[in-house]
Design an enzyme around this catalytic site. Structure first.
Site, PDB file in Angstrom:
ATOM      1  N   PRO A 157      -3.047  88.406  44.678  1.00 36.25           N
ATOM      2  CA  PRO A 157      -4.079  88.614  45.674  1.00 36.25           C
ATOM      3  C   PRO A 157      -4.233  90.068  46.118  1.00 36.25           C
ATOM      4  O   PRO A 157      -3.386  90.624  46.796  1.00 36.25           O
ATOM      5  CB  PRO A 157      -3.631  87.744  46.851  1.00 36.25           C
ATOM      6  CG  PRO A 157      -2.412  87.024  46.374  1.00 36.25           C
ATOM      7  CD  PRO A 157      -1.858  87.853  45.278  1.00 36.25           C
ATOM      8  N   GLU A 158      -5.349  90.631  45.733  1.00 35.66           N
ATOM      9  CA  GLU A 158      -5.803  91.874  46.327  1.00 35.66           C
ATOM     10  C   GLU A 158      -6.868  91.465  47.343  1.00 35.66           C
ATOM     11  O   GLU A 158      -7.056  90.268  47.582  1.00 35.66           O
ATOM     12  CB  GLU A 158      -6.372  92.809  45.246  1.00 35.66           C
ATOM     13  CG  GLU A 158      -5.341  93.150  44.161  1.00 35.66           C
ATOM     14  CD  GLU A 158      -5.845  94.142  43.133  1.00 35.66           C
ATOM     15  OE1 GLU A 158      -6.624  95.041  43.495  1.00 35.66           O
ATOM     16  OE2 GLU A 158      -5.474  94.019  41.963  1.00 35.66           O
ATOM     17  N   HIS A 180       7.627  75.538  44.384  1.00 40.14           N
ATOM     18  CA  HIS A 180       7.315  76.771  45.117  1.00 40.14           C
ATOM     19  C   HIS A 180       6.344  76.569  46.286  1.00 40.14           C
ATOM     20  O   HIS A 180       5.787  77.536  46.782  1.00 40.14           O
ATOM     21  CB  HIS A 180       6.777  77.868  44.184  1.00 40.14           C
ATOM     22  CG  HIS A 180       7.645  78.101  42.986  1.00 40.14           C
ATOM     23  ND1 HIS A 180       8.966  78.497  43.089  1.00 40.14           N
ATOM     24  CD2 HIS A 180       7.394  77.979  41.662  1.00 40.14           C
ATOM     25  CE1 HIS A 180       9.480  78.609  41.868  1.00 40.14           C
ATOM     26  NE2 HIS A 180       8.545  78.289  40.991  1.00 40.14           N
ATOM     27  N   ARG A 190       7.030  83.871  43.180  1.00 40.86           N
ATOM     28  CA  ARG A 190       7.996  84.982  43.196  1.00 40.86           C
ATOM     29  C   ARG A 190       8.556  85.295  44.582  1.00 40.86           C
ATOM     30  O   ARG A 190       9.449  86.130  44.710  1.00 40.86           O
ATOM     31  CB  ARG A 190       7.346  86.226  42.565  1.00 40.86           C
ATOM     32  CG  ARG A 190       7.109  86.025  41.080  1.00 40.86           C
ATOM     33  CD  ARG A 190       6.386  87.198  40.463  1.00 40.86           C
ATOM     34  NE  ARG A 190       7.210  88.383  40.389  1.00 40.86           N
ATOM     35  CZ  ARG A 190       6.785  89.551  39.906  1.00 40.86           C
ATOM     36  NH1 ARG A 190       5.547  89.676  39.474  1.00 40.86           N
ATOM     37  NH2 ARG A 190       7.582  90.582  39.864  1.00 40.86           N
TER      38      ARG A 190
END
Length: 276
Positions: free
Chosen positions: A2-3, A93, A112
């Site tokens: 995500p930018e 996750h 991550r």
DNA sequence: CAAGTTACCTGACGGC
DNA sequence: TGCCGTCAGGTAACTT
């Protein structure tokens, strides 16, 4: 993933499902993110509290509550939020789940775990801009982000322009994909030192950054491997990449071969003919 | 001070 | 099939 465009897509996607909903229960799978997940504080401040507004600032998502409590979420490289029915299977996750009063759940998934969750208490009636975002630069779409502004803060520096625009103190929200794409659109090489760039070029870069980000938002963001919006739909701005991940391919403008180089530890792509 | 490097974490992929 | 190195959307704490 995500930018700025992807966070904006997440924001717009979850908003209609969450505004005026009340959180009933919060579940945490015990795994920490980049920072410790503030489980106690979330339980205390957010349970039975109504979400009144959701907005994006830089690459952060801000959830405002009725009591003025504020939940701030960052997505790191692989974070995402989605809306699910309570009974749908929990994914690997899914670190934090917020059960809402209508039986749906807001789920934070982050492979991550470079993302983070922060809580700002209602009695901290501080200006969030002066505290949490005190070192964050202007939003790309506001008037204070301009060629003149970039020229001014670039003065006396010798950084490569790509690193410069990816620094959130310079301007908020630009990551590796959109830095590469914006610099291509502006005809500027990623390695170009900021103290060699003219005001005219800075102006052009500002305009192209805005154009690229807006276009990406309208495409639902970029899905390189797994980014999806709140309704699990992929973005398609990757179809419009001109240089990102195009090493060895022909430039769409001039047919020169797109080159790849590492700048500031990040892979950078450019057309050696179109970008000076 | 600015600029460059490393660490955090998981998974996918290519080479052997 | 599996092991190993490399790489990936970000950022902050280091070092130089």
């Amino acid at each position: 993933m995500p930018e700025l465009p992807e966070v904006e897509v997440i924001c717009r996607g979850i908003r209609p499902f969450l505004i005026d909903r009340t959180i009933r229960t919060i579940y945490h799978n015990g795994k920490n993110l980049r920072h410790e997940v503030p489980v106690e504080a979330m339980n205390r401040e957010l349970t039975n509290n109504r979400i009144v507004n959701i907005e994006r600032r830089a690459k952060y998502l801000l959830l405002h509550f009725e009591t003025s409590a504020l939940l701030i979420i960052h997505f790191g490289m692989t974070g995402n939020l989605g809306i699910f029915s309570r009974s749908s299977p929990i994914a690997k996750h899914d670190h934090v789940r917020f059960l809402l009063d209508n039986g749906t759940e807001l789920r934070f998934n982050d492979t991550r775990r470079f993302g983070s969750i922060h809580i700002i208490y209602p009695d901290e009636q501080v200006n969030i801009e002066q505290v949490f975002f005190k070192t964050t630069g202007p939003e790309p779409f506001t008037d204070d982000f301009s060629g003149r502004y970039l020229q001014k803060i670039a003065r006396g520096r010798s950084q490569p322009v790509k690193t410069f625009i990816m620094t959130n103190q310079t301007v908020a929200g630009i990551g590796n994909i959109y830095a590469n794409e914006s610099l291509f659109a502006a005809g500027i090489r990623p390695s170009r030192k900021v103290n060699t760039i003219s005001l005219k070029s800075w102006d052009r870069l500002v305009a192209e950054i805005r154009k690229v980000l807006k276009h990406a938002i309208s495409c639902g963001g970029s899905t390189i491997s797994d980014f999806v919006n709140a309704s699990q739909e992929r973005g398609y701005f990757q179809m419009n990449f001109k240089v990102y991940d195009k090493n060895g391919q022909a430039c769409t403008t001039c047919s020169s071969t797109i080159k790849k180089m590492t700048i500031g530890g990040r892979t950078s792509y450019y057309c050696p003919n179109c970008q000076k």
